[in-house]
Design a protein around this motif. Structure first.
Motif, PDB file in Angstrom:
ATOM      1  N   ARG A   1       0.838  -1.199   0.000  1.00  0.00           N
ATOM      2  CA  ARG A   1       0.000   0.000   0.000  1.00  0.00           C
ATOM      3  C   ARG A   1       0.875   1.253   0.000  1.00  0.00           C
ATOM      4  O   ARG A   1       1.782   1.401   0.822  1.00  0.00           O
ATOM      5  N   GLY A   2       0.616   2.127  -0.962  1.00  0.00           N
ATOM      6  CA  GLY A   2       1.373   3.364  -1.063  1.00  0.00           C
ATOM      7  C   GLY A   2       2.713   3.223  -1.760  1.00  0.00           C
ATOM      8  O   GLY A   2       3.407   4.222  -1.975  1.00  0.00           O
ATOM      9  N   LEU A   3       3.066   1.988  -2.131  1.00  0.00           N
ATOM     10  CA  LEU A   3       4.355   1.742  -2.784  1.00  0.00           C
ATOM     11  C   LEU A   3       4.142   1.481  -4.281  1.00  0.00           C
ATOM     12  O   LEU A   3       3.027   1.318  -4.749  1.00  0.00           O
ATOM     13  N   ARG A   4       5.247   1.393  -4.995  1.00  0.00           N
ATOM     14  CA  ARG A   4       5.180   1.152  -6.431  1.00  0.00           C
ATOM     15  C   ARG A   4       5.551  -0.302  -6.704  1.00  0.00           C
ATOM     16  O   ARG A   4       6.489  -0.849  -6.104  1.00  0.00           O
ATOM     17  N   ILE A   5       4.806  -0.896  -7.604  1.00  0.00           N
ATOM     18  CA  ILE A   5       5.023  -2.300  -7.956  1.00  0.00           C
ATOM     19  C   ILE A   5       4.997  -2.464  -9.477  1.00  0.00           C
ATOM     20  O   ILE A   5       4.585  -1.567 -10.207  1.00  0.00           O
ATOM     21  N   HIS A   6       5.444  -3.620  -9.932  1.00  0.00           N
ATOM     22  CA  HIS A   6       5.194  -4.078 -11.286  1.00  0.00           C
ATOM     23  C   HIS A   6       4.037  -5.075 -11.174  1.00  0.00           C
ATOM     24  O   HIS A   6       4.078  -5.977 -10.323  1.00  0.00           O
ATOM     25  N   ALA A   7       3.022  -4.928 -11.997  1.00  0.00           N
ATOM     26  CA  ALA A   7       1.866  -5.822 -11.941  1.00  0.00           C
ATOM     27  C   ALA A   7       1.692  -6.531 -13.272  1.00  0.00           C
ATOM     28  O   ALA A   7       2.004  -5.987 -14.335  1.00  0.00           O
ATOM     29  N   ALA A   8       1.210  -7.766 -13.215  1.00  0.00           N
ATOM     30  CA  ALA A   8       0.947  -8.544 -14.424  1.00  0.00           C
ATOM     31  C   ALA A   8      -0.397  -9.231 -14.280  1.00  0.00           C
ATOM     32  O   ALA A   8      -0.732  -9.750 -13.214  1.00  0.00           O
ATOM     33  N   GLY A   9      -1.173  -9.221 -15.345  1.00  0.00           N
ATOM     34  CA  GLY A   9      -2.472  -9.877 -15.268  1.00  0.00           C
ATOM     35  C   GLY A   9      -3.242  -9.815 -16.565  1.00  0.00           C
ATOM     36  O   GLY A   9      -2.730  -9.397 -17.612  1.00  0.00           O
ATOM     37  N   LYS A  10      -4.494 -10.235 -16.476  1.00  0.00           N
ATOM     38  CA  LYS A  10      -5.387 -10.284 -17.632  1.00  0.00           C
ATOM     39  C   LYS A  10      -6.394  -9.141 -17.543  1.00  0.00           C
ATOM     40  O   LYS A  10      -6.998  -8.933 -16.492  1.00  0.00           O
ATOM     41  N   LEU A  11      -6.553  -8.442 -18.646  1.00  0.00           N
ATOM     42  CA  LEU A  11      -7.454  -7.298 -18.667  1.00  0.00           C
ATOM     43  C   LEU A  11      -8.851  -7.765 -19.044  1.00  0.00           C
ATOM     44  O   LEU A  11      -9.057  -8.377 -20.093  1.00  0.00           O
ATOM     45  N   ARG A  12      -9.795  -7.481 -18.171  1.00  0.00           N
ATOM     46  CA  ARG A  12     -11.171  -7.914 -18.375  1.00  0.00           C
ATOM     47  C   ARG A  12     -12.099  -6.713 -18.333  1.00  0.00           C
ATOM     48  O   ARG A  12     -11.762  -5.658 -17.787  1.00  0.00           O
ATOM     49  N   SER A  13     -13.289  -6.908 -18.869  1.00  0.00           N
ATOM     50  CA  SER A  13     -14.315  -5.864 -18.819  1.00  0.00           C
ATOM     51  C   SER A  13     -15.081  -5.972 -17.513  1.00  0.00           C
ATOM     52  O   SER A  13     -15.449  -7.066 -17.080  1.00  0.00           O
ATOM     53  N   ASP A  14     -15.311  -4.835 -16.871  1.00  0.00           N
ATOM     54  CA  ASP A  14     -16.079  -4.787 -15.624  1.00  0.00           C
ATOM     55  C   ASP A  14     -17.244  -3.827 -15.843  1.00  0.00           C
ATOM     56  O   ASP A  14     -17.054  -2.632 -16.042  1.00  0.00           O
ATOM     57  N   ASP A  15     -18.467  -4.391 -15.822  1.00  0.00           N
ATOM     58  CA  ASP A  15     -19.660  -3.589 -16.088  1.00  0.00           C
ATOM     59  C   ASP A  15     -20.438  -3.270 -14.821  1.00  0.00           C
ATOM     60  O   ASP A  15     -21.619  -2.917 -14.879  1.00  0.00           O
ATOM     61  N   TRP A  16     -19.795  -3.418 -13.666  1.00  0.00           N
ATOM     62  CA  TRP A  16     -20.480  -3.153 -12.406  1.00  0.00           C
ATOM     63  C   TRP A  16     -20.969  -1.699 -12.363  1.00  0.00           C
ATOM     64  O   TRP A  16     -20.226  -0.773 -12.669  1.00  0.00           O
ATOM     65  N   GLY A  17     -22.240  -1.531 -12.014  1.00  0.00           N
ATOM     66  CA  GLY A  17     -22.807  -0.186 -11.940  1.00  0.00           C
ATOM     67  C   GLY A  17     -23.309   0.323 -13.274  1.00  0.00           C
ATOM     68  O   GLY A  17     -23.767   1.461 -13.380  1.00  0.00           O
TER      69      GLY A  17
END
Length: 596
Positions: free
Chosen positions: A563-579
């Motif tokens: 939290r509050g720090l910088r990271i490298h992130a890896a993952g799958k991009l998905r659509s989020d239609d919440w709301g």
């Protein structure tokens, strides 16, 4: 198709060991092919680079992006003994003989049984569906089951997603004058003693269709059967409407994804066109299941594998084994709704059972840190969830996992493998050596049974089998990034561009994107064991992210501590239609401190 470029050695973003202990690699690109796809194919840069990295060139791109049955559908008769199988079922239909369909209790088996049953019912020959009870009868045909079907009046049994290793069951059938036709896809070394055995993974089959699941084999059988009936004048003579097999593709696509077979060849068309058929929700059972799961079109392969599939599987795992097939063949909305509610309840029960067993299995697996594979077992572990637990262990430890649950000295187990190693072959070899009671399966998934006294010898046998597996194990410990992006570029349009390269699954994995040097502006636990995050780029652009089931894992702990720090992130991009507003969300696969 062009040749995919060779791997490169440098760690992506300098991540040699992530929170999950993995080394990151950036997928090698083919810039020349990518430029041609952009300039001549009119593709977006992201899609062009994804296709180029996967060996798709400008000439093959149109068919790859728009897989159709018209171009990819093989002639069913290329499968060995298909003609014999079709002829026997045609005879049964012409003579009004009683047909029984014997299936398996997983998605592939339930779908295969439902496909054949729906086709026959449309001809007025509704068959008896027999799905063995997982706890009492185990997997596949048995002499008592065939004897019971004969006593009910069956003249012909068609086994689907099982039967390739039927053994004594076929002797019992033959002794009673019961004909058996096998439609299967499990690899075997010897042909079963059945009237006909249609299986692209049997000795002597040269079809090249070994990547099909059982539902794919069954669908090809129906294509051949439909053609034979049409040519013989069956439909015209009886005033029966010819079935529209395109309406079956929702189920074929579902099984193809859930059985984790490679999404190559005609399988791509099965899934792509199956998703289109599923979007109509014309099948009462799947419409009811979608309502229970609160899922709505447009559907993706994710919905097949993680929304519909687990619920259909749940009946065979912790409920009534035939419940999945019952749902799929239901024609009345009320009955379909009742089956869907039962399956959803069983799925929730399965998750609770799985959670408890997984905790114990992880603790045992942690003691095998230096082994090339994991073999864990426990007394009272429910055999209906050991396969899921094996999959979770494989994901967490990046090694093949064998998990068995014991009761009364007998264990039933499942195994999940990694690319480059054939665990199905290993299990079959152990069975042939007399080291386990039974076993078989695919390269990536297998099942087995063994006595408590056999665990030690089986472990020693596996150690010998894994000799020389260092390269495959090293690759399993790496995470390959298909492309690099940023929070600002992670838009719904990028999600749509990526989806064009689908359907995604085995053989065509969903692309993993890397996001370098992003700040963790927010991180907290949601839903009990998921980690919800908000990432921000250097320009202030925000990207919502989530790491599913990450609590209690090195990845979850690392994210919460960042939290509050910088990271490298890896993952799958998905659509989020919440709301009601479409936005992109990153499903995190791994992360690492940006200071590396």
């Amino acid at each position: 198709m062009s040749e995919a470029p060779a791997r490169i050695a440098d760690a992506a973003f300098g991540v040699a060991r992530s929170f999950s202990g993995r080394r990151w690699q950036l997928a090698p690109g083919n810039e020349g092919v990518a430029r041609e796809l952009i300039q001549n194919g009119g593709l977006s840069p992201v899609l062009a680079h994804l296709l180029a990295a996967r060996g798709v060139d400008a000439a093959s791109a149109p068919d790859y992006l728009n897989p159709s049955l018209k171009k990819l559908m093989p002639d069913p008769l290329v499968l060995a003994e298909m003609d014999k199988a079709v002829a026997r079922v045609v005879l049964a239909l012409e003579q009004g003989q009683r047909i029984a369909v014997f299936g398996d209790y997983d998605v592939d088996g339930s779908v295969s049984a439902a496909l054949l049953a729906e086709f026959l019912a449309g001809l007025g020959a509704t068959p008896r569906i027999y799905i063995p009870d997982r706890m009492r009868e185990g997997y596949g045909p048995s002499a008592p089951a065939f004897t019971a079907l004969k006593a009910e009046g069956a003249d012909l049994v068609v086994t689907v997603d099982c039967g390739a290793s039927g053994g004594a069951a076929f002797e019992a059938a033959r002794a009673q004058g019961l004909d058996v036709v096998v439609l299967d896809h499990h690899r075997v070394e010897a042909r079963p003693d059945a009237l006909a055995h249609v299986n692209p993974n049997q000795p002597g089959d040269t079809s090249g269709l070994g990547y099909l699941c059982a539902a794919g084999v069954t669908f090809l059988f129906l294509v051949a059967l439909n053609r034979a009936l049409r040519e013989s004048g069956f439909y015209e003579a009886r005033g029966v409407a010819e079935p529209d097999l395109r309406e079956y593709l929702d189920m074929v696509g579902l099984a193809t994804v859930c059985d984790v077979v490679p999404l190559t060849g005609v399988n791509r068309a099965f899934v792509r066109q199956g998703l289109g058929q599923l979007a109509k929700l014309s099948r009462p059972g799947l419409a009811a299941l979608a309502a229970v799961a609160k899922a709505a079109p447009p559907f993706t392969a994710y919905h097949l594998g993680f929304v519909f599939g687990p619920r259909i599987n749940a009946g065979g795992r912790v409920g009534r084994s035939s419940l999945g097939a019952d749902l799929l063949v239901a024609r009345a909305a009320a009955a379909a709704e009742e089956f869907a509610l039962q399956l959803d309840l069983h799925n929730r029960e399965r998750r609770e059972i799985e959670k408890t067993i997984l905790e114990e299995a992880v603790a045992l697996a942690s003691l095998q840190e230096n082994a090339p594979f994991l073999l864990v077992d426990g007394e009272g572990w429910h055999p209906g969830v050991v396969g899921i637990v094996a999959g979770r262990l494989k994901e967490r430890f990046a090694r093949p996992a064998f998990v068995a649950g014991f009761e009364g000295g007998m264990g039933r187990g499942s195994a999940r493998g990694i690319a480059g190693l054939d665990i199905g072959r290993m299990v079959r070899a152990a069975r042939e050596a007399g080291l386990i009671e039974s076993g078989g399966g695919h390269a990536m998934a297998a099942g087995f049974s063994l006595m408590a006294s056999q665990v030690g010898p089986f472990r020693e046998f596996l150690h010998r089998q894994f000799a020389g597996a260092d390269a495959a194990l090293a690759a399993a410990g790496e995470l390959e990034l298909d492309a690099v992006s940023s929070p600002a570029a992670a838009t719904p349009q990028l999600v749509r561009d990526i989806a064009l390269a689908g359907p995604f699954g085995a053989g065509n994995p969903e692309p993993v994107l890397g996001f370098a040097d992003v700040k963790v502006a927010f991180a907290d636990v949601v839903g009990g064991d998921h980690v919800k995050l908000r990432l921000t780029g250097g320009d202030g652009a925000r990207l919502d992210a989530i790491a599913f089931r990450a609590m209690g894992t090195p990845l979850g702990e690392g994210l919460l501590a960042s939290r509050g720090l910088r990271i490298h992130a890896a993952g799958k991009l998905r659509s989020d239609d919440w709301g009601g507003t479409a936005r992109a969300q990153l499903q995190i696969e791994d992360a690492a401190p940006a200071s590396l």
